[in-house]
Design an enzyme around this catalytic site. Structure first.
Site, PDB file in Angstrom:
ATOM      1  N   GLU A 127       0.796  -1.235   0.000  1.00  0.00           N
ATOM      2  CA  GLU A 127       0.000   0.000   0.000  1.00  0.00           C
ATOM      3  C   GLU A 127       0.828   1.284   0.000  1.00  0.00           C
ATOM      4  OE1 GLU A 127      -2.768  -0.421   3.285  1.00  0.00           O
ATOM      5  OE2 GLU A 127      -3.500  -2.340   2.552  1.00  0.00           O
ATOM      6  N   ASN A 170       1.966  -5.334  -3.056  1.00  0.00           N
ATOM      7  CA  ASN A 170       0.559  -5.619  -2.744  1.00  0.00           C
ATOM      8  C   ASN A 170      -0.199  -4.316  -2.486  1.00  0.00           C
ATOM      9  OD1 ASN A 170      -1.464  -7.689  -2.008  1.00  0.00           O
ATOM     10  ND2 ASN A 170      -1.281  -6.898   0.095  1.00  0.00           N
ATOM     11  N   HIS A 206     -10.636  -6.168  -1.986  1.00  0.00           N
ATOM     12  CA  HIS A 206     -11.679  -5.941  -0.971  1.00  0.00           C
ATOM     13  C   HIS A 206     -12.826  -5.220  -1.677  1.00  0.00           C
ATOM     14  CE1 HIS A 206      -9.243  -7.132   2.451  1.00  0.00           C
ATOM     15  NE2 HIS A 206      -8.263  -6.358   2.036  1.00  0.00           N
ATOM     16  N   GLU A 235      -6.330 -10.728  -0.781  1.00  0.00           N
ATOM     17  CA  GLU A 235      -7.135 -10.432   0.417  1.00  0.00           C
ATOM     18  C   GLU A 235      -8.610 -10.390   0.061  1.00  0.00           C
ATOM     19  OE1 GLU A 235      -5.681  -6.969   2.534  1.00  0.00           O
ATOM     20  OE2 GLU A 235      -3.593  -7.494   2.155  1.00  0.00           O
ATOM     21  N   ASP A 237     -12.347 -10.315  -0.272  1.00  0.00           N
ATOM     22  CA  ASP A 237     -13.637 -10.436   0.415  1.00  0.00           C
ATOM     23  C   ASP A 237     -14.621  -9.531  -0.301  1.00  0.00           C
ATOM     24  OD1 ASP A 237     -12.781  -7.989   1.516  1.00  0.00           O
ATOM     25  OD2 ASP A 237     -12.707  -8.726   3.571  1.00  0.00           O
TER      26      ASP A 237
HETATM   27  O1  G3I Z   1      -3.908  -7.152  19.144  1.00  0.00           O
HETATM   28  C1  G3I Z   1      -4.592  -6.012  19.678  1.00  0.00           C
HETATM   29  C2  G3I Z   1      -5.124  -6.289  21.031  1.00  0.00           C
HETATM   30  O2  G3I Z   1      -4.052  -6.528  21.903  1.00  0.00           O
HETATM   31  C3  G3I Z   1      -5.961  -5.089  21.480  1.00  0.00           C
HETATM   32  O3  G3I Z   1      -6.536  -5.349  22.711  1.00  0.00           O
HETATM   33  C4  G3I Z   1      -7.048  -4.798  20.466  1.00  0.00           C
HETATM   34  C5  G3I Z   1      -7.872  -3.562  20.844  1.00  0.00           C
HETATM   35  O4  G3I Z   1      -8.283  -2.856  19.711  1.00  0.00           O
HETATM   36  O5  G3I Z   1      -6.466  -4.564  19.245  1.00  0.00           O
HETATM   37  C6  G3I Z   1      -5.729  -5.673  18.735  1.00  0.00           C
HETATM   38  O6  G3I Z   1      -5.168  -5.302  17.523  1.00  0.00           O
HETATM   39  C7  G3I Z   1      -6.061  -5.272  16.412  1.00  0.00           C
HETATM   40  C8  G3I Z   1      -5.488  -6.205  15.364  1.00  0.00           C
HETATM   41  O7  G3I Z   1      -6.249  -6.116  14.168  1.00  0.00           O
HETATM   42  C9  G3I Z   1      -5.485  -7.664  15.802  1.00  0.00           C
HETATM   43  O8  G3I Z   1      -6.790  -8.094  16.047  1.00  0.00           O
HETATM   44  C10 G3I Z   1      -6.123  -3.860  15.889  1.00  0.00           C
HETATM   45  O9  G3I Z   1      -6.785  -3.026  16.817  1.00  0.00           O
HETATM   46  C11 G3I Z   1      -6.844  -3.821  14.571  1.00  0.00           C
HETATM   47  O10 G3I Z   1      -6.725  -2.519  14.010  1.00  0.00           O
HETATM   48  C12 G3I Z   1      -6.224  -4.803  13.627  1.00  0.00           C
HETATM   49  O11 G3I Z   1      -6.949  -4.777  12.411  1.00  0.00           O
HETATM   50  C13 G3I Z   1      -6.311  -5.362  11.290  1.00  0.00           C
HETATM   51  C14 G3I Z   1      -6.064  -4.318  10.230  1.00  0.00           C
HETATM   52  O12 G3I Z   1      -5.474  -4.940   9.092  1.00  0.00           O
HETATM   53  C15 G3I Z   1      -5.151  -3.221  10.732  1.00  0.00           C
HETATM   54  O13 G3I Z   1      -4.692  -2.418   9.699  1.00  0.00           O
HETATM   55  C16 G3I Z   1      -7.217  -6.447  10.748  1.00  0.00           C
HETATM   56  O14 G3I Z   1      -7.322  -7.510  11.698  1.00  0.00           O
HETATM   57  C17 G3I Z   1      -6.660  -6.995   9.440  1.00  0.00           C
HETATM   58  O15 G3I Z   1      -7.612  -7.834   8.835  1.00  0.00           O
HETATM   59  C18 G3I Z   1      -6.363  -5.851   8.489  1.00  0.00           C
HETATM   60  O16 G3I Z   1      -5.797  -6.374   7.323  1.00  0.00           O
HETATM   61  C19 G3I Z   1      -5.458  -5.431   6.294  1.00  0.00           C
HETATM   62  C20 G3I Z   1      -4.213  -5.964   5.591  1.00  0.00           C
HETATM   63  O17 G3I Z   1      -3.197  -6.220   6.515  1.00  0.00           O
HETATM   64  C21 G3I Z   1      -3.758  -4.997   4.504  1.00  0.00           C
HETATM   65  N1  G3I Z   1      -4.824  -4.675   3.577  1.00  0.00           N
HETATM   66  C22 G3I Z   1      -6.075  -4.224   4.202  1.00  0.00           C
HETATM   67  C23 G3I Z   1      -6.561  -5.232   5.233  1.00  0.00           C
HETATM   68  C24 G3I Z   1      -7.919  -4.865   5.796  1.00  0.00           C
HETATM   69  O18 G3I Z   1      -7.853  -3.654   6.498  1.00  0.00           O
END
Ligand code: G3I
Length: 305
Positions: A127, A170, A206, A235, A237
């Site tokens: 990105e 990517n 997405h 990715e 969906d």
């Molecule tokens: O691990 C912490 C946890 O300790 C904490 O208590 C909790 C509270 O918010 O947050 C947890 O972290 C979260 C993490 O996912 C793991 O679950 C983050 O807040 C959350 O922002 C994070 O979201 C991820 C996101 O990327 C962040 O940018 C999504 O799961 C994940 O599916 C998403 O994936 C991205 C790809 O990497 C890149 N392309 C877009 C895609 C969708 O956004």
């Protein structure tokens, strides 16, 4: 073939899912993953904040859990992701130029060497381009301090770290022809012309009502493939439900199968229960792990029954 992975394999492709380590202990999650998919991408566990939250102190625990789960069951692993502006620890953004350069290269080298031989494709840079019509790079510590050359430098470092891994760029909103995908296209073309190592381009895919499957999706994948790189749907969906969602999934699979260098598809999660789209239902299994119409459309499009 009666599973997504087996049907894709008969077409010379993999069919993967993004996986979260903390769900592997849930029996339905694990059995759905193990039965249906033959590639995994750690959803968050290989990101910079997860593996190197403080400088040069690496923690591979959660990522190793996913890699071990996959390897012991003969599944491939996609690496995601080495250099990205998001999920980047604060210490990285605070570095000056020369420290940032060495931290980036050290991060790439250490992570890739840890997984050497275990990862089929790495998202080396994720990105790096802006949305909209400018075709410009996105502001990030890497872009702002290291300049346009940071992507090339990251790929050269990655090639040296694990010469057998496929190195991917990517991004999202690059699935059809537009200013952003044109900018990525021109970068890949330039890299190929100058011998900068790049093997693949990942199209996140997405999709939702604001960002539907583009009408020129297949054509766009093909023009990248024609540059001499593999393309992967990384990715996938698609928001929605029922027949409409199934039709969109079918189109995506058909587009990949029509492009010989489209080597595999990854959906961004196993089940709607844990999708990053909190209130959405964008995946192939519902929150009770039932197969959705979209699942049947994908399996059939892959030639399975
Ligand atoms: O691990 C912490 C946890 O300790 C904490 O208590 C909790 C509270 O918010 O947050 C947890 O972290 C979260 C993490 O996912 C793991 O679950 C983050 O807040 C959350 O922002 C994070 O979201 C991820 C996101 O990327 C962040 O940018 C999504 O799961 C994940 O599916 C998403 O994936 C991205 C790809 O990497 C890149 N392309 C877009 C895609 C969708 O956004």
């Amino acid at each position: 073939a009666s599973t997504l992975g087996a049907a894709a394999a008969e077409k010379g492709r993999y069919f993967g899912a993004a996986v979260a380590a903390n769900h592997l202990g849930e029996s339905q999650y694990a059995s759905t993953l193990n039965t249906e998919f033959n590639s995994v991408t750690p959803e968050n566990e290989m990101k910079w904040d997860a593996v190197e939250s403080s400088r040069n102190s690496f923690n591979f625990g959660a990522a190793d859990q996913i890699v071990n789960h996959a390897q012991s069951r003969g599944m491939k692993v996609r690496g995601h992701t080495l250099v990205w502006h998001s999920q980047l620890p604060g210490w990285v953004s605070g570095l000056g130029t020369s420290d940032l350069r060495s931290a980036m290269n050290n991060h790439i080298t250490t992570v890739m060497q840890h997984y050497k031989g275990k990862i089929h494709s790495w998202d080396v840079v994720n990105e790096a381009y802006q949305d909209g019509n400018s075709g410009a790079r996105r502001s990030s510590p890497f872009q702002d301090k290291l300049g346009n050359g940071f992507i090339e430098e990251a790929f050269r470092t990655a090639r040296a770290a694990d010469p057998n891994a496929k190195l991917c760029y990517n991004d999202y909103n690059t699935d059809g022809q537009n200013a952003k995908s044109n900018a990525v296209y021109n970068m890949v073309k330039d890299f190929k012309a100058r011998g900068v190592p790049i093997d693949c381009v990942g199209f996140q895919s997405h999709f939702n009502s604001n960002s539907p499957v583009p009408s020129d999706y297949q054509q766009n994948l093909q023009r990248f493939a024609d540059l001499g790189v593999d393309v992967q749907i990384t990715e996938l969906d698609i928001e929605g439900s029922g027949t409409a969602q199934a039709d969109n999934y079918r189109r995506v699979v058909q587009a990949c199968l029509a492009v010989s260098r489209c080597t595999g598809i990854t959906v961004w999660g196993v089940t709607d229960k844990y999708s990053w789209r909190a209130s959405g239902t964008p995946l192939l299994f519902d929150s009770n792990y039932n197969k959705k119409p979209a699942y049947n459309a994908v399996l059939t499009a892959l030639g399975g029954t």
